[in-house]
Design a protein around this motif. Structure first.
Motif, PDB file in Angstrom:
ATOM      1  N   UNK A   1       0.786  -1.023   0.027  1.00  0.00           N
ATOM      2  CA  UNK A   1       0.097   0.185  -0.006  1.00  0.00           C
ATOM      3  C   UNK A   1       0.911   1.219   0.011  1.00  0.00           C
ATOM      4  N   UNK A   2       0.569   1.989  -0.736  1.00  0.00           N
ATOM      5  CA  UNK A   2       1.412   3.433  -0.972  1.00  0.00           C
ATOM      6  C   UNK A   2       0.810   4.593  -0.824  1.00  0.00           C
ATOM      7  N   UNK A   3      -0.648   4.788  -1.226  1.00  0.00           N
ATOM      8  CA  UNK A   3      -1.204   5.992  -1.022  1.00  0.00           C
ATOM      9  C   UNK A   3      -2.645   5.697  -0.535  1.00  0.00           C
ATOM     10  N   UNK A   4      -3.119   6.606   0.389  1.00  0.00           N
ATOM     11  CA  UNK A   4      -4.724   6.649   0.477  1.00  0.00           C
ATOM     12  C   UNK A   4      -5.014   8.036  -0.209  1.00  0.00           C
ATOM     13  N   UNK A   5      -6.184   8.123  -0.689  1.00  0.00           N
ATOM     14  CA  UNK A   5      -6.872   9.052  -1.465  1.00  0.00           C
ATOM     15  C   UNK A   5      -8.106   9.466  -1.232  1.00  0.00           C
ATOM     16  N   UNK A   6      -8.586  10.475  -0.923  1.00  0.00           N
ATOM     17  CA  UNK A   6     -10.067  11.096  -0.867  1.00  0.00           C
ATOM     18  C   UNK A   6     -10.395  12.322  -1.799  1.00  0.00           C
ATOM     19  N   UNK A   7     -10.967  11.857  -2.887  1.00  0.00           N
ATOM     20  CA  UNK A   7     -11.371  13.080  -3.688  1.00  0.00           C
ATOM     21  C   UNK A   7     -12.948  13.557  -3.205  1.00  0.00           C
ATOM     22  N   UNK A   8     -12.700  14.830  -3.232  1.00  0.00           N
ATOM     23  CA  UNK A   8     -14.138  15.531  -2.554  1.00  0.00           C
ATOM     24  C   UNK A   8     -14.706  16.242  -3.873  1.00  0.00           C
ATOM     25  N   UNK A   9     -16.268  16.160  -3.965  1.00  0.00           N
ATOM     26  CA  UNK A   9     -16.629  16.990  -4.887  1.00  0.00           C
ATOM     27  C   UNK A   9     -17.812  17.775  -4.299  1.00  0.00           C
ATOM     28  N   UNK A  10     -18.229  19.166  -4.785  1.00  0.00           N
ATOM     29  CA  UNK A  10     -19.508  19.815  -4.296  1.00  0.00           C
ATOM     30  C   UNK A  10     -20.561  18.866  -4.374  1.00  0.00           C
ATOM     31  N   UNK A  11     -21.302  18.545  -3.524  1.00  0.00           N
ATOM     32  CA  UNK A  11     -22.268  17.522  -3.555  1.00  0.00           C
ATOM     33  C   UNK A  11     -23.447  17.801  -4.540  1.00  0.00           C
ATOM     34  N   UNK A  12     -23.865  19.021  -4.568  1.00  0.00           N
ATOM     35  CA  UNK A  12     -24.943  19.372  -5.252  1.00  0.00           C
ATOM     36  C   UNK A  12     -24.472  19.217  -6.976  1.00  0.00           C
ATOM     37  N   UNK A  13     -23.230  19.727  -7.221  1.00  0.00           N
ATOM     38  CA  UNK A  13     -22.640  19.727  -8.730  1.00  0.00           C
ATOM     39  C   UNK A  13     -22.931  18.279  -9.237  1.00  0.00           C
ATOM     40  N   UNK A  14     -22.255  17.360  -8.524  1.00  0.00           N
ATOM     41  CA  UNK A  14     -22.241  16.090  -8.867  1.00  0.00           C
ATOM     42  C   UNK A  14     -23.444  15.086  -8.600  1.00  0.00           C
ATOM     43  N   UNK A  15     -24.241  15.313  -7.790  1.00  0.00           N
ATOM     44  CA  UNK A  15     -25.158  14.674  -7.368  1.00  0.00           C
ATOM     45  C   UNK A  15     -26.053  14.022  -8.611  1.00  0.00           C
ATOM     46  N   UNK A  16     -26.323  12.662  -8.475  1.00  0.00           N
ATOM     47  CA  UNK A  16     -26.977  11.863  -9.611  1.00  0.00           C
ATOM     48  C   UNK A  16     -26.105  11.662 -10.928  1.00  0.00           C
ATOM     49  N   UNK A  17     -24.649  11.847 -10.809  1.00  0.00           N
ATOM     50  CA  UNK A  17     -23.830  11.685 -11.970  1.00  0.00           C
ATOM     51  C   UNK A  17     -23.196  10.261 -11.618  1.00  0.00           C
ATOM     52  N   UNK A  18     -22.183   9.768 -12.575  1.00  0.00           N
ATOM     53  CA  UNK A  18     -21.548   8.552 -12.428  1.00  0.00           C
ATOM     54  C   UNK A  18     -20.354   9.000 -11.308  1.00  0.00           C
ATOM     55  N   UNK A  19     -20.285  10.102 -10.996  1.00  0.00           N
ATOM     56  CA  UNK A  19     -19.222  10.393  -9.782  1.00  0.00           C
ATOM     57  C   UNK A  19     -19.471  10.126  -8.533  1.00  0.00           C
ATOM     58  N   UNK A  20     -20.888   9.445  -8.424  1.00  0.00           N
ATOM     59  CA  UNK A  20     -21.260   9.364  -7.116  1.00  0.00           C
ATOM     60  C   UNK A  20     -21.374   7.612  -6.966  1.00  0.00           C
ATOM     61  N   UNK A  21     -20.836   7.039  -8.137  1.00  0.00           N
ATOM     62  CA  UNK A  21     -20.931   5.400  -8.217  1.00  0.00           C
ATOM     63  C   UNK A  21     -19.621   5.120  -8.461  1.00  0.00           C
ATOM     64  N   UNK A  22     -19.529   3.684  -8.151  1.00  0.00           N
ATOM     65  CA  UNK A  22     -17.987   3.056  -8.426  1.00  0.00           C
ATOM     66  C   UNK A  22     -17.541   3.094  -9.752  1.00  0.00           C
ATOM     67  N   UNK A  23     -18.205   2.766 -10.791  1.00  0.00           N
ATOM     68  CA  UNK A  23     -17.723   2.988 -12.101  1.00  0.00           C
ATOM     69  C   UNK A  23     -17.941   4.479 -12.718  1.00  0.00           C
ATOM     70  N   UNK A  24     -17.057   5.341 -12.970  1.00  0.00           N
ATOM     71  CA  UNK A  24     -17.322   6.699 -13.288  1.00  0.00           C
ATOM     72  C   UNK A  24     -17.515   6.597 -14.938  1.00  0.00           C
ATOM     73  N   UNK A  25     -16.854   5.678 -15.575  1.00  0.00           N
ATOM     74  CA  UNK A  25     -16.937   5.478 -17.015  1.00  0.00           C
ATOM     75  C   UNK A  25     -15.533   5.800 -17.721  1.00  0.00           C
ATOM     76  N   UNK A  26     -15.474   5.758 -19.021  1.00  0.00           N
ATOM     77  CA  UNK A  26     -14.039   6.345 -19.791  1.00  0.00           C
ATOM     78  C   UNK A  26     -13.889   7.746 -19.326  1.00  0.00           C
ATOM     79  N   UNK A  27     -12.400   7.710 -19.068  1.00  0.00           N
ATOM     80  CA  UNK A  27     -12.029   9.021 -18.609  1.00  0.00           C
ATOM     81  C   UNK A  27     -12.114   9.592 -17.199  1.00  0.00           C
ATOM     82  N   UNK A  28     -13.062   8.681 -16.551  1.00  0.00           N
ATOM     83  CA  UNK A  28     -13.076   8.926 -14.982  1.00  0.00           C
ATOM     84  C   UNK A  28     -13.641  10.085 -14.663  1.00  0.00           C
TER      85      UNK A  28
END
Lengths: 250, 250
Positions: free
Chosen positions: B148-175
């Protein structure tokens, strides 16, 4: 895997650490002040001794507090120095950008001592980067508010700078980069390599580091047009005194 | 102040440490091997015990070796991961540039685990940077070669990304950055703030850090055109596993 919205509450020791940190940042505790001890935290928050110890350990790990044997935990607060890797792209151009870590952006005066300037055999890694066997090196220590914060050693290819003001204490207006420019080797590109580790005993003594404070090692290479490496500056930085900031475009 | 050319010879303990380090880098000692002990160094180099101890302490401080109580000092060698802050300007364009620290530039596969995705109240510093009270956060741990080399926590404004693939495990091509682009908020600028400190007990456990290994904390803010902060990624990195590299022009 939890992928549904859940509230996230940090553990109690972390919330106590957060509260103490805020009190330090707000000036309620100042540099050198004694923090509430384990007993005081236990009675104030109704927690076990192990929890109180954990809360204080968080601040000690962050370098904002220092334990003194048999006497308690004391604030070691120093508004960190923000060091900009690349001013050109820096935050001023990103109006709404707010920094994670509170620090001084504006000029705090450095004092410099322990200056040593010498021609010497290049260490293996330095010689490899600069492509030479001998270097002129300029070593010095920087302090802010009376606290040593950085050791720096700038290395130059010996034959390139021999006989120039780079080999004497006063390098003249614009410093070493202006002098490299006079020689037709003005730096146009920089690479910084950043690591962190525990200090050597010698580094800990020179930076007056309390036990358990790591150092950041920054190796900055300066390249003239055409890609020639003209300087290698090895910086050893008190990790508790600095935030390094790098800005770049996507 | 010495301003005349003088030869510079590092102290004996440092030269022994240099020799041991080179042997490690050359593969004569491998990860997990036992290094020569104090007695062996004393007789090989004709030095005092304190000097032998100092030599080993250099390697322990650098994170290249780990003491095991009553058993000796063991190699902890891991070819560091070179992390480029800004690829666009990176060393490939600086043909003659040589790196201070040996490391892998080419792709070593990461594995990812401990993934947690949640909507939660923003911590004070996160909320200040992102300008919001709630965030969607994506936490995960990266490992390389099983370490193990890194722990990461990406934060996004909740209202901006609500309901998008950013809130599920597979974010799709390009992440996540491609998804922010879909929303009209593609990142165009990044700021990274870098600090180093000792790990919390929780971080040390998750990264399996031996005692005395610091972590590097990188807070990376991503800004969309116009300066809106759209992501804050807090990374906690095993300092012994990484070299961070930043390239910029003068």
């Amino acid at each position: 895997m939890a992928s549904s919205p859940v509230p996230h509450e940090p553990p109690i020791y972390r919330r106590i650490a957060d509260r103490l940190r805020q009190a330090i940042l707000a000036g309620e505790f100042r540099d050198g002040d004694r923090l509430p001890g384990e007993n005081a935290l236990m009675s104030e928050y109704g927690i076990a001794r192990a929890t109180a110890r954990q809360a204080l350990a968080v601040l000690i790990n962050e370098g904002v507090a220092v334990p003194k044997r048999g006497s308690g935990v004391y604030v070691r607060h120093f508004r960190p120095i923000r060091r900009h890797g690349s001013r050109r792209l820096s935050r001023e151009q990103w109006g709404t950008g707010k920094a994670i870590w509170d620090s001084d952006v504006t000029g705090r005066p450095f004092t410099v001592d322990d200056i040593v300037i010498a021609r010497e055999a290049a260490a293996e890694d330095v010689g490899r980067v600069l492509g030479c066997g001998e270097v002129w090196v300029r070593r010095r220590r920087y302090s802010v508010d009376g606290r040593p914060v950085q050791l720096a050693a700038s290395h130059f290819p010996a034959d390139l700078v021999e006989g120039t003001p780079i080999t004497v204490p006063d390098t003249g207006p614009g410093g070493v980069y202006a002098r490299l420019g006079d020689l037709g080797h003005a730096p146009v590109h920089f690479t910084e390599e950043v690591r962190a580790r525990m200090p050597s005993p010698d580094e800990a003594a020179k930076l007056r580091l309390p036990a358990g404070t790591p150092v950041i090692e920054v190796c900055r290479s300066a390249f003239a047009a055409g890609g020639t490496a003209v300087e290698l500056n090895k910086m050893i930085i008190d990790a508790a005194s600095y935030v390094l900031q790098y800005d770049f475009d996507a």
